[in-house]
Design a protein around this motif. Structure first.
Motif, short mmCIF file in Angstrom:
data_model
loop_
_atom_site.label_atom_id
_atom_site.label_comp_id
_atom_site.label_asym_id
_atom_site.label_seq_id
_atom_site.Cartn_x
_atom_site.Cartn_y
_atom_site.Cartn_z
N MET A 29 -1.98 -6.77 -14.20
CA MET A 29 -2.92 -6.01 -13.84
C MET A 29 -2.45 -4.92 -12.91
N LEU A 30 -1.66 -5.06 -12.11
CA LEU A 30 -0.73 -4.06 -11.05
C LEU A 30 0.67 -3.95 -11.58
N ALA A 31 1.49 -2.91 -11.28
CA ALA A 31 2.60 -2.57 -11.78
C ALA A 31 3.80 -3.40 -11.12
N VAL A 32 3.31 -3.63 -9.69
CA VAL A 32 4.25 -4.43 -8.98
C VAL A 32 3.90 -5.87 -9.14
N THR A 54 0.87 -1.06 0.01
CA THR A 54 0.03 0.01 0.15
C THR A 54 0.87 1.21 0.06
N LEU A 55 2.04 1.42 0.95
CA LEU A 55 2.89 2.37 0.82
C LEU A 55 3.49 2.61 -0.57
N VAL A 56 4.07 1.40 -1.26
CA VAL A 56 4.26 1.61 -2.47
C VAL A 56 3.34 2.03 -3.70
N ALA A 57 2.11 1.64 -3.41
CA ALA A 57 1.04 2.05 -4.35
C ALA A 57 0.88 3.53 -3.88
N LEU A 58 1.13 4.29 -2.98
CA LEU A 58 0.87 5.61 -2.54
C LEU A 58 2.01 6.21 -2.77
N ALA A 88 -2.30 2.01 -12.59
CA ALA A 88 -3.47 1.47 -11.93
C ALA A 88 -4.49 2.11 -12.69
N LYS A 89 -4.44 3.60 -13.07
CA LYS A 89 -5.54 4.52 -13.78
C LYS A 89 -5.57 4.35 -14.95
N ARG A 90 -4.27 3.99 -15.84
CA ARG A 90 -4.31 4.02 -17.19
C ARG A 90 -4.28 2.66 -17.72
N ILE A 91 -3.34 1.81 -17.13
CA ILE A 91 -3.17 0.59 -17.74
C ILE A 91 -3.97 -0.50 -17.21
N GLN A 106 7.85 11.84 -22.38
CA GLN A 106 7.97 10.94 -21.38
C GLN A 106 6.37 10.54 -21.14
N ASP A 107 5.39 11.45 -21.12
CA ASP A 107 3.97 10.95 -20.81
C ASP A 107 3.55 9.99 -21.95
N TRP A 108 3.78 10.09 -23.06
CA TRP A 108 3.64 8.94 -24.17
C TRP A 108 4.24 7.55 -24.00
N ARG A 109 5.47 7.90 -23.52
CA ARG A 109 6.46 6.69 -23.42
C ARG A 109 5.91 5.87 -22.06
N HIS A 110 5.28 6.48 -21.17
CA HIS A 110 4.74 5.78 -19.71
C HIS A 110 3.65 4.96 -20.45
N SER A 111 2.70 5.67 -21.42
CA SER A 111 1.52 4.86 -21.99
C SER A 111 2.02 3.64 -22.71
#
Length: 518
Positions: free
Chosen positions: A469-472, A93-97, A492-495, A223-228
Motif C-alpha cells: 500500500m506504500l512504496a516504502v 515523511t521527508l522520504v514521502a516528499l 501513493a497516487k497511482r498504485i 518510462q511512465d508506462w514502466r512506472h505504472s
C-alpha cells in the motif's frame, strides 16, 4: 508571460468587453508575471521551511544525545520511545516528499538511522559498562538482521544485472514480444503473472528485480508506462510471496517456527493472494496507453545458457535452505559465485565483450579484462538503493530495540479485541509504514494458537500484501524506487488506492473461504 487581450482585461476589471476602460496590456501582463513569481516564491519558502524543520529535528535530537541533556528527555522510557517514533515518522515523511523537497531519500534515511541510534545509546547510558554491553547486544541483533538482508540483496542484484548484461533476458523478452505484438494490452498481465509465481519460488525482491529488468528490455523508451507496470509488479510480487513458505520472509518465519504447514498456507491463502495481487490490473488493463513492445530480436545460444544457469543458481537458494538450513543470504552469495565461475569457465560473456569492443574505449572506465562477463555488470548495481534500504532497516531495528514495535503489537491486539480479521488488517496497514518482519516476530511471541490456525494464515496474508500500500512498505517497493526512480507520492497516487482495495478484497476472500469450507 503572454500579453492579455482587451476582453481578458475587461473580465479582470469586472466589466463587459465593450465597456472596458482603456488599460495597458503590458501592465496587466507584468502584474500576472509578478503573481507567478509570488507563487513560486511561496513554494520555495515552504520547501525550505519543511527542509529546515525536518533536519532541525534530527539535529536537535543528536544534540540532546551528544550533550546528554535534558536527562528526563533521554532517560524517561515513555518519552524516549515517543521521540524515536517521532524521528522515524519525520524521516518517512521527508522520504514521502522527496520529489517536493529535492532531498535524496538515501541520505535522509542514513542520517535518520544514525541519529536514532545515537539518541537510543544516550538513553541507555552506553558509556557505562552495563549500557555499552546492552547497546552492543542490540546493535549486533539489528546488524545481523540488516546484514542478512543486504548480503542477500547485493548478490541477487549482481546475478540479475549479470544476466541482463549478457542478454539472458532476451529469451523472456522474445517470448513476451511475440505474444504481445498484436495486443499490447497483454504485456502488463504477462509480466505480473511472472512476478506472482516467480516470487512464490524465490522471493518478492528477486522477482521484482527480474521483472523490472524485463520491462526495461521490452519497453525501453516509455518510462511512465514502466512506472505504472512496475507498481503493479510490486503488488503482484508481494502477494505471490504471501502464500508460499519459501516466498515472503514473513511466511518463511511462520513456517520455520511451525505456525503454518506447507499444505495449510497454500490451501487457504493462494486464492486470496491472487485477488490481492491482480486487483490493480483492472484499471491498468483498461488503459489504452499500453505501448507497443520493442522489435523482436532472436536470442542467441549464449543468451539461453546464461538465463538457464542464472535462474538455476537462484532457484537453488530456497532448495539448499530447505535441505540444509543454510541462511538465504549465504545461499545467494553461493549462487552469485557459482554463476560467476560457470560464465567464466564457459566464456559466456565473450559475445557481449566482442560487442563492447566495437564501442569507443572509455579511458576512465574499467580495464579491458574486467569488461567481460560478471565484472562488467557489477558497476551497474544500484548502490544508492542499497544504502536507502540499509537506513530503513536500521531505523526499524532501533524501534524494535526500544520496544516501540512490541508495544505497538500489544496495542493492536487491544484495539482489535482479538478479532483475527481486524488484527490482520491492522497488521497489514502497519506493515505499509514499518518493516513487517519485527511485527510478525512480535505476533509470534504474543500468540499461542496451534499450527494452521486461521490467525497465522491471516498474519501471513496481511503482512505479505499490506506492504504494497506504500512504496516504502516492502523491499520490493523500495527496489522499484531505486531501479526506476519512482517517487513516493507518485506511487501513493497511482498504485496505493488499488493496492489497498486488493488488500481488503484479499482479506474478504479469506473470510468467505472460512465461512464456506471451514
Amino acid at each position: 508571460c503572454r500579453a492579455m487581450s482587451a476582453a481578458e482585461v475587461a473580465v479582470l476589471e469586472g466589466s463587459e468587453p465593450s465597456m472596458a476602460r482603456v488599460a495597458s496590456p503590458t501592465s496587466v501582463a507584468g502584474a500576472a508575471c509578478a503573481g507567478d513569481k509570488v507563487v513560486q516564491g511561496a513554494v520555495t519558502t515552504t520547501r525550505r521551511t519543511m527542509k529546515i524543520a525536518g533536519l532541525a529535528l534530527f539535529a536537535l535530537a543528536f544534540a540532546f544525545a551528544f550533550f546528554g541533556w535534558p536527562t528526563n528527555l533521554l532517560e524517561d522510557a515513555a518519552t524516549h520511545r515517543r521521540v524515536l517514533a517521532a524521528l522515524f515518522i519525520t524521516g518517512i515523511t521527508l522520504v514521502a516528499l522527496e520529489d517536493v523537497l529535492r532531498l535524496d531519500k538515501s541520505a535522509i534515511m542514513l542520517v535518520l538511522a544514525s541519529v536514532m541510534w545515537t539518541y537510543h545509546a544516550a538513553g541507555i547510558h552506553a558509556r557505562s559498562a552495563e549500557g555499552h554491553e546492552l547497546l552492543e547486544e542490540e546493535l549486533m541483533k539489528g546488524l545481523f538482521e540488516v546484514g542478512s538482508v543486504i548480503l542477500f540483496l547485493l548478490p541477487a542484484m549482481c546475478v540479475v544485472e549479470s544476466i541482463d548484461h549478457m542478454n539472458g533476458f532476451a529469451v523472456v523478452t522474445a517470448f513476451i514480444v511475440r505474444h504481445t505484438q498484436e495486443k499490447a494490452g497483454r504485456l502488463m498481465p504477462i509480466v505480473c503473472i511472472i512476478a506472482f509465481f516467480l516470487s512464490s519460488v524465490i522471493d518478492n525482491l528477486t522477482a521484482t528485480i527480474v521483472c523490472i529488468k524485463i520491462l526495461q528490455r521490452v519497453v525501453p523508451h516509455n518510462q511512465d508506462w514502466r512506472h505504472s507496470c512496475g507498481g503493479v509488479v510490486v503488488v503482484a510480487a508481494n502477494a505471490g510471496g504471501a502464500w508460499s513458505p519459501i516466498g515472503d520472509v514473513t511466511t518463511t518465519m511462520l513456517w520455520i517456527q511451525h505456525k503454518v504447514s506447507t499444505a495449510g498456507i497454500v490451501t487457504w491463502t493462494f486464492v486470496p493472494s491472487m485477488v490481492a495481487g491482480f486487483t490493480p490490473l483492472w484499471p491498468e488493463v483498461e488503459d489504452s496507453g499500453a505501448p507497443e513492445p520493442c522489435e523482436l530480436v532472436a536470442p542467441s545460444r549464449n543468451s539461453i545458457v546464461v538465463l538457464v544457469v542464472g535462474f538455476g543458481c537462484i532457484l537453488m537458494v530456497p532448495i539448499v535452505k530447505m535441505v540444509t538450513g543454510l541462511p538465504p543470504y549465504l545461499g545467494m552469495m553461493m549462487a552469485l559465485g557459482t554463476f560467476w565461475l560457470v560464465t567464466e569457465i564457459c566464456d559466456l560473456g565473450a559475445e557481449v565483450a566482442a560487442r563492447d569492443l566495437e564501442a569507443p574505449e572509455d579511458p576512465e572506465g574499467p580495464a579491458h579484462h574486467s569488461r567481460k562477463g560478471v565484472p562488467a555488470a557489477l558497476h551497474k548495481v544500484d548502490i544508492s538503493s542499497l544504502l536507502f534500504f540499509t537506513g530503513v532497516l536500521l531505523g526499524v531495528a532501533v524501534l524494535e530495540a526500544a520496544q516501540v514495535l512490541s508495544r505497538y503489537s500489544k496495542f493492536m491486539r487491544e484495539v482489535t479485541m482479538d478479532n483475527e480479521l481486524f488484527l490482520s488488517a491492522l497488521l497489514g496497514a502497519s506493515s505499509a509504514v514499518v518493516d513487517n518482519v519485527p511485527l510478525v516476530q512480535a505476533s509470534i511471541e504474543m500468540f499461542e494458537e496451534p499450527m494452521d490456525n486461521p490467525l497465522w494464515q491471516l498474519v501471513a496474508l496481511g503482512a505479505g500484501t499490506g506492504g504494497s500500500m506504500l512504496a516504502v512498505g516492502s523491499v520490493a517497493g523500495v527496489t522499484l524506487m531505486g531501479l526506476e526512480g519512482v517517487g513516493f507520492l507518485w506511487y501513493a497516487k497511482r498504485i496505493s488506492p488499488w493496492a489497498a482495495l486488493g488488500f481488503i478484497l484479499g482479506l474478504g476472500t479469506f473470510a468467505l473461504q472460512q465461512a464456506i469450507f471451514a
